[in-house]
Design an enzyme around this catalytic site. Structure first.
Site: not given
Length: 257
Positions: A52, A110
């Site tokens: 993102d 992540y």
């Protein structure tokens, strides 16, 4: 024709994510433009997945096909001469022609970093969420256990998701606290899974912060998960603290990644 796999790190602060978007500055656009300068070809890269706007990457993986004869060991040197300072190629090597960075990805990891100190860290503030209020780390760790395994993560997915299925498998989810006298108090949330939905990690973190702050209880995590309702979860944490840490493949030696 060759198929080159490349690994890049980037600071996503100034970009609208990795994947190409109309009238937006993206990591993909910058890399493709530089590869085209080097090869003279219309290069289209295939990434392991999008990140993102504002999200960083320690090891994003992508591949591209080319007729160029540049040796594998020279690719990073060639493109790093052209790339801006916030993107750097770390490795490049030949892979079979059928290799596909997204389809062949086995799992992704992540890391979301939270600065829980009273003051911002002037050197790391672009890569951390500054959250100066006290957090119950024990409750946050307990809550994280609920997301491990195969679940429908609709509650932890953006309402703008275009995926037909929200079922994903989380292999591991951990929280590590780092304290160094009065100078640093950092919390790192590390999540590994088969794949992730849009804003999934950030919504999980936003929910954990509410639990750590006492607005929700650790046992609420499983209730939120089972509700399959985005409105039941916490807010979407800011992108600053999120980094794509690594992508794993069965067909690529881990040492190369």
């Amino acid at each position: 024709m060759r198929n080159i796999c490349m690994i890049v790190s980037y600071d996503g602060t100034s970009y609208s994510g990795f994947q190409t978007q109309i009238n937006q500055k993206t990591i993909q656009d910058v890399i493709e433009e530089k590869l085209q300068r080097i090869t003279g070809e219309n290069i289209k890269i295939i990434s392991s997945g999008r990140t993102d706007s504002g999200v960083h990457a320690r090891a994003q993986v992508f591949n591209f096909q080319t007729n160029s004869s540049i040796p594998s060991k020279r690719w990073c040197l060639a493109i790093n001469d052209w790339l801006p300072k916030d993107i750097i190629a770390r490795a490049a090597f030949d892979v079979p022609l059928d290799f596909h960075a997204r389809k062949y990805a086995k799992s992704k990891t992540y890391v979301y970093s939270i600065n829980n100190h009273r003051y911002k860290d002037v050197f790391r503030q672009k890569y951390q969420l500054h959250y100066p209020r006290k957090l119950n780390v024990k409750e946050m760790k307990t809550a994280l256990e609920a997301i491990v395994g195969e679940h429908d993560f609709t509650s932890f997915c953006s309402l703008k998701s275009d995926k037909t299925s929200h079922i994903r498998t989380i292999h591991q989810a951990t929280l590590e606290e780092h304290k160094h006298s009065d100078l640093e108090h950092r919390i790192d949330i590390k999540i590994s899974g088969s794949g992730f939905l849009r804003q999934m990690v950030r919504i999980i973190v936003g929910t954990l912060l509410e639990i750590g702050a006492g607005k929700k209880k650790s046992e609420d995590m499983i209730i939120i998960l089972n509700a399959k309702n985005r409105l039941k979860a916490g807010p979407t944490a800011l992108p600053d603290g999120l980094t794509l840490w690594e992508v794993q493949y069965d067909c690529i030696d881990k040492k190369m990644l």
